[in-house]
Design an enzyme around this catalytic site. Structure first.
Site, PDB file in Angstrom:
ATOM      1  N   CYS A  84       0.842  -1.224  -0.065  1.00  0.00           N
ATOM      2  CA  CYS A  84       0.012  -0.178  -0.209  1.00  0.00           C
ATOM      3  C   CYS A  84       0.814   1.253   0.071  1.00  0.00           C
ATOM      4  O   CYS A  84       1.494   1.505  -0.887  1.00  0.00           O
ATOM      5  CB  CYS A  84      -1.012  -0.032   1.321  1.00  0.00           C
ATOM      6  SG  CYS A  84      -2.467   0.984   0.911  1.00  0.00           S
ATOM      7  N   HIS A 176      -3.274  -5.081   1.764  1.00  0.00           N
ATOM      8  CA  HIS A 176      -2.616  -5.415   2.964  1.00  0.00           C
ATOM      9  C   HIS A 176      -2.625  -6.644   3.313  1.00  0.00           C
ATOM     10  O   HIS A 176      -3.437  -7.109   4.354  1.00  0.00           O
ATOM     11  CB  HIS A 176      -3.218  -4.293   4.049  1.00  0.00           C
ATOM     12  CG  HIS A 176      -3.011  -2.927   4.118  1.00  0.00           C
ATOM     13  ND1 HIS A 176      -1.913  -2.526   4.614  1.00  0.00           N
ATOM     14  CD2 HIS A 176      -3.786  -2.133   3.510  1.00  0.00           C
ATOM     15  CE1 HIS A 176      -2.120  -1.074   4.595  1.00  0.00           C
ATOM     16  NE2 HIS A 176      -3.298  -0.928   3.710  1.00  0.00           N
ATOM     17  N   GLU A 178      -0.916  -8.185   5.451  1.00  0.00           N
ATOM     18  CA  GLU A 178      -0.573  -8.628   6.756  1.00  0.00           C
ATOM     19  C   GLU A 178      -1.629  -8.280   7.853  1.00  0.00           C
ATOM     20  O   GLU A 178      -1.758  -8.433   8.876  1.00  0.00           O
ATOM     21  CB  GLU A 178       0.597  -7.377   7.186  1.00  0.00           C
ATOM     22  CG  GLU A 178       0.067  -5.929   7.361  1.00  0.00           C
ATOM     23  CD  GLU A 178      -0.357  -5.283   6.134  1.00  0.00           C
ATOM     24  OE1 GLU A 178      -0.014  -5.655   4.905  1.00  0.00           O
ATOM     25  OE2 GLU A 178      -0.608  -4.038   6.009  1.00  0.00           O
TER      26      GLU A 178
HETATM   27  N1  GLN Z   1      -3.568   6.475   1.521  1.00  0.00           N
HETATM   28  C1  GLN Z   1      -2.165   6.269   1.931  1.00  0.00           C
HETATM   29  C2  GLN Z   1      -1.191   6.914   1.177  1.00  0.00           C
HETATM   30  O1  GLN Z   1      -1.416   7.667   0.095  1.00  0.00           O
HETATM   31  C3  GLN Z   1      -2.100   4.784   1.760  1.00  0.00           C
HETATM   32  C4  GLN Z   1      -3.023   4.049   2.551  1.00  0.00           C
HETATM   33  C5  GLN Z   1      -2.354   2.896   3.216  1.00  0.00           C
HETATM   34  O2  GLN Z   1      -1.200   2.605   3.119  1.00  0.00           O
HETATM   35  N2  GLN Z   1      -3.361   1.892   3.696  1.00  0.00           N
HETATM   36  O3  GLN Z   1      -0.092   6.882   1.390  1.00  0.00           O
END
Ligand code: GLN
Length: 217
Positions: A84, A176, A178
């Protein structure tokens, strides 16, 4: 190939869901450590950059002067898994955005591309590299991968977007893993680490018959 128990895998511990990655890696049998100082990072054979806020993690990476170190880490052939926010940090380009990134992976991402927090969702993912059983994808204010360079291999799609891909020893997911109890993606990463670790050793020590190769541990 070395044993998983011998692998030291760091989780970049500046911000984000560090603990969940540490647990998942430990459950897979690896030595998982939170890392933020140069010596700690250097001591690892691989690194996870967790989800969280890419702006915050990026600011801290530059403030602590870790950018070059992390780029060298990848250049030395050590695997990195970005989830992410981690995928945003690894991307070469962030659409319409000049925020800090390591720029290691040939992908273009768009932050928060599914909308705000309330648009977060879960979906069953088909990931052929992990077997037939679907993988629960947890997407939290996730980015979208808008395009992939030639050397980047898509490994899973969701809603017609690539959500998991790999470029050599770099792996990114926009979801995610994890946050589920399914360890298959962490295991997949560790197999990549094992393979890279043995070939790095061989490179470092040369042909073992000629050079008296010894495992580093
Ligand atoms: N929206 C976050 C970002 O731009 C990422 C979100 C996440 O890691 N769950 O960094």
């Amino acid at each position: 190939m070395g044993r998983i128990e011998d692998l030291q895998v760091g989780v970049l511990a500046l911000q984000g869901d560090v603990r969940e990655h540490l647990l998942a890696l430990a459950r897979c049998g690896a030595q998982a450590l939170p890392v933020k100082y140069e010596e700690q990072i250097r001591a690892c054979q691989a690194l996870v950059i967790p989800g969280g806020e890419s702006t915050t993690i990026g600011k801290l990476v530059s403030r602590y002067g870790l950018a070059e170190l992390l780029r060298e880490f990848a250049a030395a052939g050590k695997p990195i898994f970005g989830t992410c926010a981690g995928s945003i940090l690894l991307a070469k380009e962030i659409e319409g955005n000049e925020q800090f990134r390591l720029g290691l992976m040939d992908i273009v991402v768009e932050r928060n591309a599914y909308g705000r927090q309330v648009e977060s969702f879960e979906d069953e993912l088909n990931i052929p590299s992990l077997g037939e059983e679907p993988f629960r994808g947890v997407f939290i204010r996730a980015p979208q991968i808008r395009s992939l360079g030639e050397g980047v291999e898509p490994l899973a799609y969701c809603r017609e977007r690539v959500v998991l891909c790999r470029q050599g020893r770099l792996l990114v997911s926009t979801f995610h893993p994890e946050l589920t109890t399914d360890l298959r993606l962490h295991q997949y990463f560790l197999i990549l680490v094992q393979a890279s670790h043995s070939s790095t050793d061989v490179r470092k020590h040369g042909n073992h018959k000629r050079a008296g190769y010894q495992s580093v541990r």
